[in-house]
Design an enzyme around this catalytic site. Structure first.
Site, mmCIF file in Angstrom:
data_model
loop_
_atom_site.group_PDB
_atom_site.id
_atom_site.type_symbol
_atom_site.label_atom_id
_atom_site.label_comp_id
_atom_site.label_asym_id
_atom_site.label_seq_id
_atom_site.Cartn_x
_atom_site.Cartn_y
_atom_site.Cartn_z
ATOM 1 N N ASP A 44 0.826 -1.207 0.000
ATOM 2 C CA ASP A 44 0.000 0.000 0.000
ATOM 3 C C ASP A 44 0.859 1.254 0.000
ATOM 4 O O ASP A 44 0.627 2.196 -0.775
ATOM 5 C CB ASP A 44 -0.897 0.012 1.239
ATOM 6 N N ILE A 45 1.837 1.284 0.896
ATOM 7 C CA ILE A 45 2.648 2.496 1.040
ATOM 8 C C ILE A 45 3.499 2.733 -0.197
ATOM 9 O O ILE A 45 3.593 3.859 -0.706
ATOM 10 C CB ILE A 45 3.508 2.399 2.314
#
Length: 389
Positions: A167-168
């Site tokens: 996600d990051i």
């Protein structure tokens, strides 16, 4: 007062959970006006991802949604969908992370929106790219990308990262692509469509691990807290704890041995060069830890510092988040929320002309700015009609 790089730019944010909101958090920290379009009634799913909660809002949501305004819309309602379309015509950037095909079904796809707004930079974030219908949450992608296969103890199971790295990383790569597209737009006056996949993001970060496969045809193995191509490089026991030591060359190795009072290790033919040390990692670890366990963690770190060898303690988050280092770097931001009181969050790591990110706006309540944003649209519409007369 320093002008933030993206002041004056508008981002319309159709994202939820983490990959998209992390991207728009970064854009908001750079000064953009981020309008977070949330589902009427329920909002971003991550508002309920807890415990822990602050009041009735998940700490997860609060961590990545500062510097945004929230408008609540039902995109299956024609009036609200038209408001969303009108918003995109005012935007410099649109970011969405719906499952591929959803934006088109809602009438908010990139082709339709760029036809209305040719200078629009439109970014779609998905698990496996816009040509795939597979849903992709972080842990799924950590597995499919190969990351879990190289993470964990050598004799243990594949392990996910302690953070949702897919996600990051995809949020960061999306931000890079958006900023690059905005620079190109300044030259060409044309927008862009960005198709960014979480899977591709993690695969692109395999770097030297992929290089190992390309060179040998063999999948790299898990190395726990050690390094496959450098030694000593990893976590080592001391008399009262553990430290990370990262020796990057033979000079550093000799200096470390001298600093801990063990020149015999440097003279040992098994450990003469980095290649020798990698080939004899198990013996090296045994010999080095026999010396380090006579020293405290503090003494080990002092010796490494004297030797010019990168080394550090292993802190828990309380130690990190209450440290003077973060305070000095301005990494802890505070905002005032009308219902929840004072909130803390982590700032962005950049410093530009001495200034860094600030919490201009607390994370919004669901639909907190709906009336304000609709009023802005009405005023804009009136101004357009007036200028056309």
């Amino acid at each position: 007062m320093v002008t933030l790089p993206l002041e004056g730019l508008r981002v319309v944010d159709f994202t939820q959970a983490l990959s998209g909101p992390y991207c728009t958090l970064l854009l908001g920290d750079f000064g953009a006006d981020v309008i977070k379009v949330e589902r009427a009634g329920t909002g971003d799913d991550s508002r309920r991802w807890g415990p822990p909660f602050v009041g009735d809002t998940a700490a997860y949501f609060l961590s990545v949604n500062r510097n945004k305004r929230s408008i609540a819309l039902d995109l299956k309602n024609e009036d609200d969908r038209e408001r969303a379309v009108e918003l995109t015509t005012t935007a410099d950037v649109v970011v969405e992370n719906w499952r591929p095909g959803t934006a088109d079904r809602l009438g908010l796809g990139h082709e339709e929106m760029r036809a209305l707004n040719p200078r629009l930079v439109y970014c779609s974030i998905s698990g496996f790219g816009e040509t795939s219908q597979r849903p992709g949450y972080d842990q799924v992608v950590q597995g499919t990308s190969g990351w879990m296969s190289i993470t964990g103890a050598p004799d243990g199971s594949p392990t996910k990262s302690g953070l949702p790295i897919a996600d990051i990383a995809s949020g960061m790569f999306a931000t890079q692509a958006i900023l690059a597209s905005l620079v190109r737009r300044d030259r060409t006056d044309e927008g862009a469509y960005i198709d960014l996949a979480m899977q591709d993001s993690l695969v692109s970060m395999l770097t030297y691990q992929a290089g190992t496969y390309f060179a040998t045809g063999q999948s790299p193995r898990r190395n726990g807290n050690q390094h496959a191509t450098l030694a000593p490089y990893g976590t080592f026991d001391t008399a009262d704890g553990q430290v990370n030591i990262s020796v990057g060359n033979d000079r550093q190795w000799h200096s470390l041995c001298e600093a801990i009072g063990s020149p015999d290790l440097a003279a040992d033919a098994r450990f003469a060069t980095n290649s020798d040390r990698v080939a004899n990692t198990a013996s090296l670890r045994t010999e080095l830890e026999s010396k380090l366990t006579l020293l405290t963690t503090g003494a080990t770190l002092a010796a490494a510092d004297l030797a010019g060898v990168p080394a550090g303690a292993i802190h828990d988050l309380e130690e990190v988040l209450t440290s003077r280092d973060l305070e000095d770097r301005g990494m802890i931001l505070t905002s005032s929320h009308s219902r929840l009181g004072e909130l803390q969050s982590l700032g962005s790591p950049w410093h530009i002309d001495g200034a860094s990110s600030t919490a201009r706006l607390a994370p919004p309540d669901l639909g907190q700015h709906t009336d304000e944003i609709i009023d802005e649209l009405h005023r804009r519409r009136a101004a357009v009609l007036s200028s056309a007369k």
